[in-house]
Scaffold this motif. Structure first.
Motif, PDB file in Angstrom:
ATOM      1  N   GLY A 168      -0.693   2.630  24.820  1.00 31.53           N
ATOM      2  CA  GLY A 168       0.016   2.405  23.730  1.00 31.53           C
ATOM      3  C   GLY A 168       0.385   1.018  23.694  1.00 31.53           C
ATOM      4  O   GLY A 168       0.364   0.235  22.707  1.00 31.53           O
ATOM      5  N   GLY A 169       0.607   0.221  25.148  1.00 31.29           N
ATOM      6  CA  GLY A 169       0.936  -0.891  24.913  1.00 31.29           C
ATOM      7  C   GLY A 169      -0.383  -2.050  24.624  1.00 31.29           C
ATOM      8  O   GLY A 169      -0.002  -2.602  23.441  1.00 31.29           O
ATOM      9  N   LEU A 170      -1.453  -1.776  25.166  1.00 32.42           N
ATOM     10  CA  LEU A 170      -2.690  -2.628  24.850  1.00 32.42           C
ATOM     11  C   LEU A 170      -3.149  -2.151  23.339  1.00 32.42           C
ATOM     12  O   LEU A 170      -3.735  -3.156  22.788  1.00 32.42           O
ATOM     13  N   GLY A 171      -2.917  -0.952  22.802  1.00 31.94           N
ATOM     14  CA  GLY A 171      -3.462  -0.611  21.679  1.00 31.94           C
ATOM     15  C   GLY A 171      -2.779  -1.531  20.616  1.00 31.94           C
ATOM     16  O   GLY A 171      -3.339  -1.910  19.516  1.00 31.94           O
ATOM     17  N   ALA A 172      -1.678  -1.672  20.669  1.00 30.40           N
ATOM     18  CA  ALA A 172      -0.682  -2.605  19.816  1.00 30.40           C
ATOM     19  C   ALA A 172      -0.809  -3.968  19.968  1.00 30.40           C
ATOM     20  O   ALA A 172      -0.685  -4.798  19.203  1.00 30.40           O
ATOM     21  N   PHE A 173      -0.943  -4.236  21.023  1.00 28.33           N
ATOM     22  CA  PHE A 173      -0.945  -5.665  21.510  1.00 28.33           C
ATOM     23  C   PHE A 173      -2.191  -6.456  22.053  1.00 28.33           C
ATOM     24  O   PHE A 173      -2.189  -7.790  22.119  1.00 28.33           O
ATOM     25  N   SER A 174      -3.314  -5.620  22.085  1.00 33.30           N
ATOM     26  CA  SER A 174      -4.507  -6.360  22.399  1.00 33.30           C
ATOM     27  C   SER A 174      -4.982  -7.481  21.570  1.00 33.30           C
ATOM     28  O   SER A 174      -5.426  -8.385  22.134  1.00 33.30           O
ATOM     29  N   ASN A 175      -4.862  -7.196  20.305  1.00 34.64           N
ATOM     30  CA  ASN A 175      -5.355  -8.442  19.487  1.00 34.64           C
ATOM     31  C   ASN A 175      -4.456  -9.788  19.707  1.00 34.64           C
ATOM     32  O   ASN A 175      -4.967 -10.874  19.606  1.00 34.64           O
ATOM     33  N   ILE A 176      -3.347  -9.250  19.973  1.00 34.63           N
ATOM     34  CA  ILE A 176      -2.207 -10.498  20.102  1.00 34.63           C
ATOM     35  C   ILE A 176      -2.500 -11.138  21.557  1.00 34.63           C
ATOM     36  O   ILE A 176      -2.501 -12.206  21.509  1.00 34.63           O
TER      37      ILE A 176
END
Length: 514
Positions: A301-309
Motif C-alpha cells: 500500500g505504501g509503495l503503491g502510493a509513493f513509488s513514483n514520488i
C-alpha cells in the motif's frame, strides 16, 4: 460424428466394479432423488440429477480435460485477466497522478495525499463482507459486471475502486486445485502490466499541455469510460457458473463440473450457514492466511502510493519516472509468473511464499542503509525493483486460501477476512510514509522489515499446521498417517461428498495443500 457423440466418446461414462456405492444424495452425476436434503444447493442437485444414470461415474480423459480448459479460458479467464488489468490500471492512476500535478492542483498538504489513497481502502474495508455475501447470493457474473461499470463511472468522476474477491470464488468453481495458482497468477499479473501500459499512457498524456483539462483529469476520465464499456461486455459474455453456462452444451457443462470434483470445495450454495461462519472465525488456518494478507499488503500500500514520488526523489525526471514504471511492471509480472509456474510444478506454495519474501527484505535493507544521491540512484532503483516480490506472495497466499478452505459460507467469511486484512494493510501502508520523513522514509522501511519478519513466521506456522492436519485426516480414515502434501494417488478417495457443501473439516476426503 455428432457433437453429442463426440462428447460421449471423449469422456467415458462407466461404472467401476470396485467403486463404492453412492449414497442417494452424495451429489454425483446421475443422483436421482427428487428433493435434496437440507444443506445441498437445489440447483446443483437438480443439475446432476438430470445428467445421467445414478450408477455411472464420469471419467474425463486428458484430451477432453484440455479441450474443456481452453473453453473455460476463453469465457472466464479472459474476462478475469482483462478486468483485473482494468481495475489495476484504474487504481494505479493515483500513483501516476501523484507527479502529474494532482497534489498541487488540489492543494494537498502533509498527509492529505496519503489519506487520498487510504480512503479508498477504508471504503473497501466497509463493503468487504457485504460484497462477499452478495457474491454467494447473486449470479456472480452479473454482479461482477455491475461492479465493473460502477467503478468505471466513479473513476471517471476522479475516484478509484477495487473489488476482486469474486475472482477467487470463480477460480474454485471453474478450475482444479492444480490450476488455481496459475489462474490467480494470470489475473494478478495485471498489476505488472498496468505499470507498463499505465506508464506509457501517463507518458503520452503528460505531453498534452494545451488542453483545458489537467493531465491527471484526462487520465481519470479516459480510463473510467473504458472500464464502464468493458463492464457492459462482461455482462453479456461471462457465465455465472458451469451449471448456468448456456453457451456450452449440457454434456460439456457436466464435464466442467466433474473436473473440479476433486477440489472438494463445491460449485455454489446460496444458503448462509452460521456454523460454517463460526468455523471460519475459530480456524487458525484462516487467521494465518489473513495475517499473511495483512503483512504483505502493508508495504504494498505504501509503495503503491509513493513509488513514483520516491523514484522522482532519486533525481529521475517526471517522464523518466513514467518510463521506469514499465520496467517495474515487467519485474512484477516476472515474479508473479515464476511463482505461479513453480507452484504448479512443485506444489510447494508456502515454501515459495517464504522465498519470494526474501527479495523484499533485501531491497528494504538497501533503502535503510544507502543514502539517496545521484551516485546511488541506480543501485537504489535495483533495490526498489527487488521489493516487487509482494505480488508473488499475494498470489500464493490466495491459492493457499482457495485450496484449503471449503464450505461456501466458510469461504465467504474467510474471503471477507482476507480481503479486509488486505484493505487494512493497504490503508495503513501510505500512513507509515510520513511527509516529514521524505525522501528516504526510514521509519516506513523499518516498519516494512518488522512486518516481513512476522510474515515469514506465519508462513512457517501455517505450513506445519497443514502438514499436521493431513496426518489427522489420514489417521481418521485408517490410512498411513503421512504428512504428504495434498491427495496421494494410492489413497483412492471417492470424493462422493465433493458438492455437498461440507467444510474442509467435515469432509473426510479433503486434503490440505501447502
Amino acid at each position: 460424428m455428432s457433437a453429442s457423440a463426440h462428447h460421449k466418446a471423449a469422456a467415458t461414462v462407466s461404472k467401476s466394479e470396485d467403486a463404492p456405492d453412492k449414497e442417494l444424495y452424495s451429489v454425483r452425476s446421475g443422483s436421482t432423488a427428487n428433493v435434496p436434503p437440507a444443506g445441498i444447493d437445489s440447483e446443483v442437485a437438480d443439475f446432476f440429477a438430470q445428467s445421467s444414470s445414478s450408477t455411472k461415474v464420469v471419467i474425463i480423459d486428458e484430451a477432453t480435460n484440455v479441450r474443456l480448459r481452453w473453453m473455460i479460458h476463453k469465457r472466464v479467464l479472459t474476462v478475469m485477466v482483462v478486468t483485473y488489468f482494468a481495475q489495476s490500471l484504474d487504481k494505479g492512476t493515483i500513483n501516476f497522478a501523484s507527479i502529474m500535478g494532482i497534489r498541487e492542483d488540489t492543494n494537498l498538504k502533509g498527509q492529505e495525499y496519503a489519506w487520498l489513497t487510504t480512503c479508498v481502502y477504508i471504503a473497501i474495508l466497509v463493503w468487504e463482507f457485504p460484497t462477499n455475501r452478495l457474491i454467494q447470493k447473486l449470479p456472480i457474473a452479473k454482479y461482477l459486471a455491475f461492479n465493473i461499470m460502477a467503478w468505471g463511472a466513479v473513476l471517471a468522476c476522479t475516484a478509484a475502486s477495487k473489488d476482486f474477491p469474486a475472482f477467487v470464488f470463480m477460480s474454485t468453481m471453474w478450475y482444479t486445485r492444480e490450476e488455481q495458482a496459475l489462474v490467480i497468477g494470470a489475473f494478478y499479473s495485471m498489476n505488472g502490466l498496468q505499470q507498463c501500459v499505465g506508464g506509457l499512457i501517463a507518458y503520452g498524456i503528460a505531453q498534452l499541455d494545451y488542453l483545458k483539462l489537467k493531465n491527471w483529469q484526462i487520465l481519470f476520465t479516459l480510463l473510467g469510460c473504458l472500464t464502464f464499456a468493458w463492464g457492459l461486455f462482461v455482462l453479456w459474455w461471462l457465465p455465472d457458473s458451469p451449471i448456468r453456462a448456456k453457451c456450452f452444451s449440457k454434456e460439456d457443462r457436466l464435464l466442467m463440473a466433474e473436473r473440479v470434483r476433486k477440489n472438494n470445495t463445491g460449485i455454489q450454495n446460496r444458503e448462509f450457514k452460521m456454523y460454517q461462519a463460526i468455523e471460519a472465525l475459530v480456524d487458525p488456518t484462516v487467521w494465518a492466511i489473513v495475517l499473511i494478507s495483512f503483512t504483505n499488503a502493508l508495504p504494498t500500500g505504501g509503495l503503491g502510493a509513493f513509488s513514483n514520488i520516491i523514484l522522482n526523489a532519486f533525481g529521475f525526471t517526471r517522464l523518466q519516472t513514467y518510463l521506469l514504471a514499465i520496467a517495474q511492471g515487467a519485474i512484477i509480472m516476472l515474479f508473479l509468473f515464476t511463482a505461479a509456474y513453480l507452484s504448479k510444478r512443485y506444489n510447494q506454495k508456502l515454501f515459495l511464499a517464504s522465498i519470494y519474501t526474501l527479495p523484499n527484505i533485501a531491497g528494504t535493507v538497501v533503502f535503510l542503509c544507502v543514502q539517496t544521491s545521484s551516485h546511488t540512484k541506480v543501485g537504489l532503483l535495483m533495490a526498489f525493483y527487488c521489493m516487487q516480490g509482494f505480488g508473488a506472495v499475494a498470489v500464493l497466499n490466495l491459492a493457499v486460501m482457495s485450496n484449503n478452505v471449503a464450505g461456501r459460507s466458510k469461504v465467504v467469511v474467510a474471503s471477507s477476512l482476507v480481503f479486509i486484512s488486505w484493505a487494512v494493510g493497504n490503508a495503513i501502508g501510505p500512513q507509515v510514509f510520513r511527509n516529514n520523513d521524505g525522501p528516504r522514509y526510514i521509519k516506513a522501511f523499518v516498519a516494512h522489515i518488522v512486518v516481513y519478519g512476522v510474515q515469514l513466521a506465519t508462513i512457517l506456522f501455517l505450513r506445519i499446521r497443514l502438514m499436521r492436519l493431513n496426518v489427522l485426516k489420514r489417521r481418521a480414515q485408517s490410512l498411513p498417517a503421512t504428512k504428504a502434501n495434498g491427495e496421494e494417488n494410492d489413497e483412492n478417495l471417492a470424493h462422493r461428498q465433493a458438492f455437498d457443501d461440507l467444510t474442509d473439516r467435515e469432509n473426510p476426503d479433503f486434503r490440505y495443500v501447502y
